[in-house]
Design a protein around this motif. Structure first.
Motif, short mmCIF file in Angstrom:
data_model
loop_
_atom_site.label_atom_id
_atom_site.label_comp_id
_atom_site.label_asym_id
_atom_site.label_seq_id
_atom_site.Cartn_x
_atom_site.Cartn_y
_atom_site.Cartn_z
N LEU A 202 50.48 44.15 64.67
CA LEU A 202 49.43 45.10 64.34
C LEU A 202 49.80 45.94 63.12
O LEU A 202 48.96 46.21 62.25
N ARG A 206 47.99 45.97 59.32
CA ARG A 206 47.41 47.15 58.69
C ARG A 206 48.02 47.45 57.34
O ARG A 206 47.35 47.96 56.45
N ARG A 209 47.06 42.69 54.23
CA ARG A 209 46.55 41.41 54.73
C ARG A 209 47.20 40.23 54.04
O ARG A 209 47.07 39.10 54.49
#
Length: 637
Positions: A202, A206, A209
């Protein structure tokens, strides 16, 4: 020269890949290679994880996906879509085969490969038969609920890996109940590895990408496991993965097994297509080319045939890898071909690197990957915008959880078809009236000022006329006629939306003609398309109604009504006045182009039209109960 062109045309029809290579250069190759490297970085960890979702060993993804990637690249029409492993398709595969064999057994693997072959055959046949348009009949709202439920099933199967406990068999609620009652058996170190893997995935997602988070966490998990010898401390690891490739071969299964696999194969073909066609169209619109739904079915079929031949499992669309491929700048299917080659290299030489990979890390990769399938915002949006759509999604979601994947899929498909037929069968009948100041017709429920003629009802079926709504439309017409404040003398049906009338629809018109005739009411038709008119002739309906009661346009039907019935209704006279007004406007506009004698004749015509308009205004003033705004337009001259 002509032969070369015909060969090129034939090749383009067979393989859209050939058309995408026109004008191909080094710049595009560089982008495709970057896209391939990005996809490979995502594919290796996810492929191994999804293989386990399908009940197969991790290496099965390395064996089967190169053929799937290459075959879709050759026969599919999307240039950015990645057809490889899919969480939803993998779970469908496991659910289908799990009812027939024990996971881990040679029979399970053979049946899984046979299922992939059958799904490929079903999709290919559907594409050849041009059934791609079937996708439009499946409600996206219902499918969103099905996918959400499928994501929950995938997640519940991965939680035991994250907790370090044995997983239970059965449906979603049985697995959930088992987990809740066995939380005390959680292995703390395994939980820490799983939680850390999820947090890292996660966080990296963030941060950027562009970073292949799944690959980075996979490498990190292997490194930590090797340094700390986590397997010796009770953390389950992947273990030995055989290097090399398997030769293509047909699985050894019996004919009876194929019959049992057929429903699952149809379900996989449907889900894979429904999953792929939306992103394919989105990428095509973004980059300015066309995708063919039937070619997509053939491409998906070829990918599954390739996966099955190499002892793999069923393939589908990978949304995450497709998006990453597009973001990396990929322009053609060369990206998929390069990804296939890189995957082959890993299968041949690099499988030993994954031996110490923790199972908890693989489970974390799957859980994070499917978070996008749990679209809570979409369900909230459906609940806010239209309750029926939300209920459809909720039924599909609960159906998957309560009855497992395949029954849930049947519920979703059945519900979509039911909603389609139900909406089509509703008697959506619009009453048409004239827009004041014009000769145009509009539905009275959309245009509040539209004027209707007393004694004449003009109706238009908004869904077209066919077997499913024929009876309800007849009943609705008769009800409206019975409820009319002024006795109806004629019903004019506008069949513009009925492209191809069927026999039940024609029979309904015959019955409606008789019902209205018994009440002293004439039935007329307007804008009857040629196929529908031919059927009306063959069934004898046209002879019963009278050819004089069929008009090319609604306006002609209204004019014929006025010619047959003397009336002093202000609505009819006002229609004539508006017609005069429009004629005068056209004559006046043409005057600028006329000279000499023609100009004098035009002026005389304008004078006569003004006189007719004046007489019309006097007539309207003398009619009983004229509307307050009957002179609102003012004089025409």
């Amino acid at each position: 020269m002509g032969t070369a062109r015909s060969h090129a045309s034939w090749l383009t029809r067979v393989s859209p890949f050939a058309a995408s290579l026109r004008g191909y250069d080094r710049r595009r190759l560089k982008k495709d290679v970057v896209g391939a490297l990005t996809v490979t970085a995502l594919h290796i960890p996810e492929g191994m994880a999804y293989a386990q979702l399908a009940g197969m060993p991790p290496q099965a993804a390395l064996y089967s996906t190169p053929a799937a990637l290459a075959l879709y690249a050759l026969f599919g029409s999307s240039r950015q879509l990645i057809i490889a492993v899919s969480a939803s398709v993998s779970v469908l595969s496991a659910a289908t085969v799990g009812a027939m064999a024990q996971q881990g057994t040679p029979r399970f693997m053979a049946l899984t490969a046979a299922l992939a072959l059958m799904a490929g055959a079903v999709a290919t046949l559907a594409g050849v038969l041009k059934l791609g348009r079937v996708a439009q009949f499946f409600s996206s709202s219902v499918l969103s609920g099905f996918v959400f439920g499928l994501a929950l099933i995938i997640a519940i199967k991965q939680v035991p890996k994250l907790l370090g406990i044995e997983g239970a068999k059965g449906g979603f609620f049985e697995r959930l109940g088992y987990l809740l009652t066995h939380l005390g058996q959680t292995h703390a170190l395994t939980l820490a590895v799983g939680a850390a893997s999820i947090a890292a995935l996660l966080l990296l997602g963030r941060v950027s990408r562009r970073i292949p988070a799944a690959l980075a966490v996979l490498v990190l998990g292997i490194a930590v496991s090797s340094l700390l010898h986590l397997d010796a401390k009770g953390v389950a690891i992947v273990g030995h993965i055989p290097a090399g490739l398997v030769p293509p071969q047909l699985p050894e299964v019996e004919l009876g097994d194929l019959a049992k696999l057929l429903p699952g194969a149809c379900g996989i073909a449907l889900v894979a297509f429904a999953e792929a066609i939306g992103p394919a169209r989105m990428f095509a619109a973004k980059h300015g080319y066309e995708v063919d739904p039937n070619r997509e079915l053939v491409g998906l079929g070829a990918a599954n045939l390739g996966g099955g031949l190499f002892r793999g499992f069923s393939m589908g669309c990978s949304l995450s890898k497709s998006a990453a491929n597009d973001q990396a700048g990929s322009t053609t299917q060369v990206s998929s071909l390069v990804t296939a080659g890189l995957t082959l290299l890993v299968a041949l030489f690099l499988t030993g690197l994954f031996r110490t990979l923790p199972e908890a890390t693989l489970g974390a990769i799957v859980v994070v990957a499917i978070l996008g399938m749990m679209d809570v915002k979409e369900l909230v949006r459906l609940a806010r915008l239209r309750r029926a759509d939300f209920l459809g999604a909720a039924v599909a979601l609960v159906g998957v959880l309560a009855f497992d994947v395949l029954p849930g899929l049947l519920i979703a498909v059945g519900l979509s078809l039911f909603l389609t037929v139900y909406r089509a069968s509703r008697p959506r009948l619009s009453e048409l009236g004239r827009v004041p100041g014009t000769l145009d017709l509009a539905a009275t429920h959309r245009e509040a000022s539209a004027i209707t003629l007393p004694g004449l009802e003009v109706f238009r079926p908004e869904e077209g006329l066919f077997f499913a709504n024929a009876t309800s439309l007849r009943d609705e017409v008769l009800k409206r006629v019975g409820d009319a404040k002024v006795p109806v003398r004629e019903v004019l049906l506008d069949l513009e939306l009925t492209d191809d009338l069927d026999v039940p629809g024609a029979d309904m018109l015959a019955g409606l003609h008789e019902d209205l005739s018994n009440r002293g009411i004439t039935l007329s038709l307007a804008r009857v398309h040629a196929p529908a008119q031919r059927l009306l002739e063959r069934t004898g309906v046209l002879a019963k109604m009278g050819r004089q009661n069929v008009y090319p346009h609604v306006r002609e039907g209204v004019e014929a009504w006025m010619a047959r019935h003397e009336s002093q209704a202000w609505q009819e006279w006002r229609l004539i006045q508006d017609g005069l007004y429009l004629v005068r406007s056209r004559v006046d506009e043409a005057g600028a182009l006329l000279h000499g004698e023609e100009r004098h004749r035009q002026e005389d015509l304008l004078i006569r039209l003004d006189e007719a308009d004046t007489r019309m205004r006097e007539l309207l003033r003398n009619l009983p109960h004229p509307p307050a705004d009957d002179d609102s337009r003012g004089p025409v001259h």
